[in-house]
Design a protein around this motif. Structure first.
Motif, PDB file in Angstrom:
ATOM      1  N   MET A  72     -19.696 -38.019  67.894  1.00 25.01           N
ATOM      2  CA  MET A  72     -20.765 -37.519  67.056  1.00 25.01           C
ATOM      3  C   MET A  72     -21.251 -38.675  66.190  1.00 25.01           C
ATOM      4  O   MET A  72     -20.461 -39.506  65.743  1.00 25.01           O
ATOM      5  CB  MET A  72     -20.213 -36.386  66.182  1.00 25.01           C
ATOM      6  CG  MET A  72     -21.168 -35.907  65.119  1.00 25.01           C
ATOM      7  SD  MET A  72     -20.518 -34.557  64.128  1.00 25.01           S
ATOM      8  CE  MET A  72     -19.483 -35.429  62.991  1.00 25.01           C
ATOM      9  N   SER A  73     -22.536 -38.738  65.961  1.00 21.64           N
ATOM     10  CA  SER A  73     -23.068 -39.766  65.076  1.00 21.64           C
ATOM     11  C   SER A  73     -23.625 -39.108  63.821  1.00 21.64           C
ATOM     12  O   SER A  73     -24.094 -37.969  63.850  1.00 21.64           O
ATOM     13  CB  SER A  73     -24.162 -40.575  65.772  1.00 21.64           C
ATOM     14  OG  SER A  73     -25.304 -39.787  65.982  1.00 21.64           O
ATOM     15  N   LEU A  74     -23.543 -39.833  62.720  1.00 25.50           N
ATOM     16  CA  LEU A  74     -24.113 -39.403  61.441  1.00 25.50           C
ATOM     17  C   LEU A  74     -25.049 -40.503  60.960  1.00 25.50           C
ATOM     18  O   LEU A  74     -24.643 -41.410  60.235  1.00 25.50           O
ATOM     19  CB  LEU A  74     -23.001 -39.163  60.411  1.00 25.50           C
ATOM     20  CG  LEU A  74     -22.131 -37.938  60.636  1.00 25.50           C
ATOM     21  CD1 LEU A  74     -20.912 -37.967  59.729  1.00 25.50           C
ATOM     22  CD2 LEU A  74     -22.942 -36.678  60.404  1.00 25.50           C
ATOM     23  N   PRO A  75     -26.320 -40.458  61.366  1.00 22.39           N
ATOM     24  CA  PRO A  75     -27.264 -41.500  60.955  1.00 22.39           C
ATOM     25  C   PRO A  75     -27.864 -41.210  59.584  1.00 22.39           C
ATOM     26  O   PRO A  75     -27.787 -40.099  59.068  1.00 22.39           O
ATOM     27  CB  PRO A  75     -28.336 -41.424  62.032  1.00 22.39           C
ATOM     28  CG  PRO A  75     -28.325 -39.996  62.458  1.00 22.39           C
ATOM     29  CD  PRO A  75     -26.895 -39.538  62.326  1.00 22.39           C
ATOM     30  N   ILE A  77     -20.622 -30.398  64.420  1.00 20.62           N
ATOM     31  CA  ILE A  77     -22.073 -30.559  64.327  1.00 20.62           C
ATOM     32  C   ILE A  77     -22.694 -29.321  63.699  1.00 20.62           C
ATOM     33  O   ILE A  77     -23.556 -29.423  62.820  1.00 20.62           O
ATOM     34  CB  ILE A  77     -22.683 -30.860  65.725  1.00 20.62           C
ATOM     35  CG1 ILE A  77     -22.294 -32.266  66.163  1.00 20.62           C
ATOM     36  CG2 ILE A  77     -24.195 -30.709  65.709  1.00 20.62           C
ATOM     37  CD1 ILE A  77     -22.693 -32.618  67.580  1.00 20.62           C
ATOM     38  N   LYS A  78     -22.246 -28.154  64.119  1.00 15.51           N
ATOM     39  CA  LYS A  78     -22.791 -26.903  63.593  1.00 15.51           C
ATOM     40  C   LYS A  78     -22.533 -26.777  62.092  1.00 15.51           C
ATOM     41  O   LYS A  78     -23.427 -26.392  61.328  1.00 15.51           O
ATOM     42  CB  LYS A  78     -22.178 -25.717  64.340  1.00 15.51           C
ATOM     43  CG  LYS A  78     -22.775 -24.385  63.981  1.00 15.51           C
ATOM     44  CD  LYS A  78     -22.190 -23.284  64.836  1.00 15.51           C
ATOM     45  CE  LYS A  78     -22.820 -21.953  64.451  1.00 15.51           C
ATOM     46  NZ  LYS A  78     -22.258 -20.848  65.240  1.00 15.51           N
ATOM     47  N   LEU A  88     -21.853 -29.280  59.890  1.00 11.49           N
ATOM     48  CA  LEU A  88     -22.451 -30.370  59.110  1.00 11.49           C
ATOM     49  C   LEU A  88     -23.980 -30.339  59.078  1.00 11.49           C
ATOM     50  O   LEU A  88     -24.585 -31.014  58.250  1.00 11.49           O
ATOM     51  CB  LEU A  88     -21.977 -31.722  59.637  1.00 11.49           C
ATOM     52  CG  LEU A  88     -20.491 -32.016  59.430  1.00 11.49           C
ATOM     53  CD1 LEU A  88     -20.130 -33.362  60.052  1.00 11.49           C
ATOM     54  CD2 LEU A  88     -20.113 -31.979  57.968  1.00 11.49           C
ATOM     55  N   GLN A  89     -24.616 -29.564  59.951  1.00 11.96           N
ATOM     56  CA  GLN A  89     -26.079 -29.491  59.943  1.00 11.96           C
ATOM     57  C   GLN A  89     -26.626 -28.923  58.637  1.00 11.96           C
ATOM     58  O   GLN A  89     -27.757 -29.204  58.269  1.00 11.96           O
ATOM     59  CB  GLN A  89     -26.582 -28.659  61.122  1.00 11.96           C
ATOM     60  CG  GLN A  89     -26.557 -29.409  62.417  1.00 11.96           C
ATOM     61  CD  GLN A  89     -26.995 -28.567  63.597  1.00 11.96           C
ATOM     62  OE1 GLN A  89     -26.983 -27.344  63.556  1.00 11.96           O
ATOM     63  NE2 GLN A  89     -27.366 -29.242  64.673  1.00 11.96           N
ATOM     64  N   THR A  90     -25.824 -28.138  57.936  1.00  9.84           N
ATOM     65  CA  THR A  90     -26.266 -27.552  56.663  1.00  9.84           C
ATOM     66  C   THR A  90     -25.614 -28.231  55.472  1.00  9.84           C
ATOM     67  O   THR A  90     -25.682 -27.723  54.358  1.00  9.84           O
ATOM     68  CB  THR A  90     -25.948 -26.041  56.639  1.00  9.84           C
ATOM     69  OG1 THR A  90     -24.530 -25.877  56.822  1.00  9.84           O
ATOM     70  CG2 THR A  90     -26.701 -25.316  57.740  1.00  9.84           C
ATOM     71  N   SER A  91     -24.990 -29.378  55.688  1.00  9.92           N
ATOM     72  CA  SER A  91     -24.266 -30.076  54.623  1.00  9.92           C
ATOM     73  C   SER A  91     -25.077 -31.242  54.066  1.00  9.92           C
ATOM     74  O   SER A  91     -25.996 -31.737  54.707  1.00  9.92           O
ATOM     75  CB  SER A  91     -22.929 -30.601  55.145  1.00  9.92           C
ATOM     76  OG  SER A  91     -22.134 -29.539  55.592  1.00  9.92           O
ATOM     77  N   LYS A 101     -27.550 -35.291  59.344  1.00  9.33           N
ATOM     78  CA  LYS A 101     -28.189 -35.028  60.638  1.00  9.33           C
ATOM     79  C   LYS A 101     -27.224 -35.405  61.755  1.00  9.33           C
ATOM     80  O   LYS A 101     -27.428 -36.408  62.456  1.00  9.33           O
ATOM     81  CB  LYS A 101     -29.473 -35.836  60.766  1.00  9.33           C
ATOM     82  CG  LYS A 101     -30.495 -35.547  59.693  1.00  9.33           C
ATOM     83  CD  LYS A 101     -31.644 -36.539  59.784  1.00  9.33           C
ATOM     84  CE  LYS A 101     -32.367 -36.578  58.466  1.00  9.33           C
ATOM     85  NZ  LYS A 101     -32.899 -37.862  58.131  1.00  9.33           N
ATOM     86  N   PRO A 102     -26.145 -34.623  61.919  1.00  9.39           N
ATOM     87  CA  PRO A 102     -25.183 -34.968  62.968  1.00  9.39           C
ATOM     88  C   PRO A 102     -25.803 -34.829  64.348  1.00  9.39           C
ATOM     89  O   PRO A 102     -26.620 -33.939  64.594  1.00  9.39           O
ATOM     90  CB  PRO A 102     -24.053 -33.957  62.760  1.00  9.39           C
ATOM     91  CG  PRO A 102     -24.695 -32.807  62.080  1.00  9.39           C
ATOM     92  CD  PRO A 102     -25.806 -33.384  61.246  1.00  9.39           C
ATOM     93  N   ALA A 103     -25.442 -35.737  65.236  1.00  7.28           N
ATOM     94  CA  ALA A 103     -25.977 -35.715  66.595  1.00  7.28           C
ATOM     95  C   ALA A 103     -24.856 -35.953  67.588  1.00  7.28           C
ATOM     96  O   ALA A 103     -23.889 -36.671  67.298  1.00  7.28           O
ATOM     97  CB  ALA A 103     -27.048 -36.792  66.757  1.00  7.28           C
ATOM     98  N   GLU A 104     -24.998 -35.357  68.741  1.00  3.43           N
ATOM     99  CA  GLU A 104     -24.007 -35.507  69.798  1.00  3.43           C
ATOM    100  C   GLU A 104     -24.144 -36.876  70.442  1.00  3.43           C
ATOM    101  O   GLU A 104     -25.246 -37.317  70.775  1.00  3.43           O
ATOM    102  CB  GLU A 104     -24.231 -34.418  70.846  1.00  3.43           C
ATOM    103  CG  GLU A 104     -23.320 -34.501  72.027  1.00  3.43           C
ATOM    104  CD  GLU A 104     -23.633 -33.435  73.061  1.00  3.43           C
ATOM    105  OE1 GLU A 104     -23.383 -33.707  74.244  1.00  3.43           O
ATOM    106  OE2 GLU A 104     -24.135 -32.362  72.696  1.00  3.43           O
TER     107      GLU A 104
END
Length: 158
Positions: A1-4, A57-58, A60-63, A71-74
């Motif tokens: 997972m990436s956190l840009p 991801i689910k 962290l999308q609201t964090s 904006k976590p991404a696979e």
């Protein structure tokens, strides 16, 4: 997972604390992404299974972190997420062999350095171009406990 999109002042340990605070389990390591040994605004989180990654991801999308919406991404393979100018190497043995040959571009998670989660890696820039790694190790770094299992001092070609 990436956190840009995170400031470069955010450490991998900060992300690990965030994951633990949200009760996210199953992550193995957190690594910053680098380009030529300069940190980028992206961190990678490695999970044991795709299911654990998808749950994270689910959540962290609201964090938020530092007032920034995450904006976590696979990402399937973090090391292959960006094209590299170094020859393709396979496995830890190939990376260590490349390191011994001086094939270090400083790109990717943990700057592409093998075993980077063990100990610390330091980049010295601005040194004279004709300085040899052996003389640097002997004259400047003699007081430091450098690892013996990999080539400790590597010169990066421009």
């Amino acid at each position: 997972m990436s956190l840009p999109g995170l400031p470069i002042s955010v450490l991998p340990s900060d992300i690990a604390r965030l994951l633990k605070a949200h009760d996210i389990q199953g992550f193995h390591r957190v690594q910053r992404d680098y380009v030529r040994f300069w940190p980028t605004d992206c961190l990678f989180v490695v999970f044991g299974t795709a299911g654990e990654r998808d749950k994270a991801i689910k959540v962290l999308q609201t964090s938020q972190m530092l007032g920034i919406n995450l904006k976590p991404a696979e990402v399937v393979e973090a090391e292959e997420s960006r094209g590299s100018d170094q020859p393709r190497l396979r496995g830890l043995g190939g990376k260590n062999e490349g390191l011994e040959r001086g094939v270090v571009s400083g790109n990717g998670p943990a700057a592409g350095l093998p075993n980077s989660e063990i100990g610390k890696s330091v980049v010295l820039s601005g040194l004279p171009g004709k300085l040899y790694g052996g003389s640097l190790k002997k004259e400047l770094l003699e007081e430091f406990d450098l690892r013996e299992d990999v080539k400790a001092v590597v010169k990066i070609a421009e």
